[in-house]
Design an enzyme around this catalytic site. Sequence first.
Site, PDB file in Angstrom:
ATOM      1  N   SER A  73       0.827  -1.209   0.000  1.00 16.18           N
ATOM      2  CA  SER A  73       0.000   0.000   0.000  1.00 16.18           C
ATOM      3  C   SER A  73       0.863   1.262   0.000  1.00 16.18           C
ATOM      4  O   SER A  73       2.012   1.256   0.435  1.00 16.18           O
ATOM      5  CB  SER A  73      -0.902   0.028   1.229  1.00 16.18           C
ATOM      6  OG  SER A  73      -1.674  -1.147   1.313  1.00 16.18           O
TER       7      SER A  73
HETATM    8  N1  SAH Z   1      -1.082  -4.802   4.017  1.00 13.20           N
HETATM    9  C1  SAH Z   1      -0.360  -5.105   2.808  1.00 13.20           C
HETATM   10  C2  SAH Z   1      -1.197  -4.774   1.583  1.00 13.20           C
HETATM   11  C3  SAH Z   1      -1.107  -5.859   0.580  1.00 13.20           C
HETATM   12  S1  SAH Z   1      -2.321  -5.838  -0.690  1.00 13.20           S
HETATM   13  C4  SAH Z   1       0.988  -4.416   2.779  1.00 13.20           C
HETATM   14  O1  SAH Z   1       1.255  -3.584   3.662  1.00 13.20           O
HETATM   15  O2  SAH Z   1       1.793  -4.727   1.908  1.00 13.20           O
HETATM   16  C5  SAH Z   1      -3.599  -6.832   0.001  1.00 13.20           C
HETATM   17  C6  SAH Z   1      -3.263  -8.257   0.353  1.00 13.20           C
HETATM   18  O3  SAH Z   1      -4.503  -8.876   0.727  1.00 13.20           O
HETATM   19  C7  SAH Z   1      -2.701  -9.092  -0.786  1.00 13.20           C
HETATM   20  O4  SAH Z   1      -1.486  -9.658  -0.383  1.00 13.20           O
HETATM   21  C8  SAH Z   1      -3.764 -10.164  -1.020  1.00 13.20           C
HETATM   22  O5  SAH Z   1      -3.245 -11.428  -1.373  1.00 13.20           O
HETATM   23  C9  SAH Z   1      -4.435 -10.219   0.344  1.00 13.20           C
HETATM   24  N2  SAH Z   1      -5.795 -10.776   0.322  1.00 13.20           N
HETATM   25  C10 SAH Z   1      -6.768 -10.633  -0.626  1.00 13.20           C
HETATM   26  N3  SAH Z   1      -7.876 -11.319  -0.287  1.00 13.20           N
HETATM   27  C11 SAH Z   1      -7.606 -11.920   0.913  1.00 13.20           C
HETATM   28  C12 SAH Z   1      -8.338 -12.776   1.775  1.00 13.20           C
HETATM   29  N4  SAH Z   1      -9.591 -13.166   1.511  1.00 13.20           N
HETATM   30  N5  SAH Z   1      -7.754 -13.192   2.920  1.00 13.20           N
HETATM   31  C13 SAH Z   1      -6.482 -12.832   3.233  1.00 13.20           C
HETATM   32  N6  SAH Z   1      -5.727 -12.025   2.442  1.00 13.20           N
HETATM   33  C14 SAH Z   1      -6.274 -11.568   1.301  1.00 13.20           C
END
Ligand code: SAH
Length: 226
Positions: A73
Amino acid sequence: MLKFTESHIQGIGMTSQRTRDRLVQRLRDKGIENEQVLEVMRSMPRHLFVDEALAQRAYEDDALPIGHGQTISQPFIVARMTEILLSRGIPDKVLEVGTGSGFQAAVLSRVVPQVYSVERIVALQIQARELFHKLNFNNITLKHTDGSWGWPQNGPYPAIIVTAAPEQVPEALLEQLAVGGIMIIPVGGQAGGQTLLQITRQADGYVEEKLDGVYFVPLLKGAVRQ
Ligand code: SAH
């Protein structure tokens, strides 16, 4: 597995403290006020959470790819969501849905005693676990699971942060939010735009407040091994 040395963590050139200080100034200019959050953003080595090829861009205020079609993010969003999550005091634990690079969890772990974070893509979870070990961040517990179901064993949670967008707030997360607790979650489709919601739970129900328009990757169903 070797821990990082100080020079890894401090960075050089485009990952140095001067570059990071500029990012923190940007966050202030955009309205982040919580000094504790700003201090964590100042000291957190974001360049270690992205691929080495992208390290030069780690202190720009942008989302960056982390593989598997996912992104780390934007620093402003991380700071903003953290600031809102702490606006009712420091919770004793927090549940994050969407570990991704681990950056948001790492930021939270410097402020909140215990962080639980779940991720559906196992490769990202393993990478984040290794990174936390190398950084000596010992108060983050990870699980490979579909976060739409939350993580009931450690709940209820005084704070929940979701970093991928569902079409609707998952029922299980509402249930696992403690009375008096706060949830920050982006909701909406990929085309029509998403809204960041703040949901607080009171003894007699939930109060929902719409915050900013945002853009997150979708919250997908099922845990995958890839
Ligand atoms: N908080 C992260 C943001 C990553 S983007 C950071 O600081 O880098 C969002 C993440 O959510 C992705 O890695 C994606 O694989 C995950 N995601 C999407 N759907 C999900 C679900 N149902 N359960 C767990 N993780 C999920």
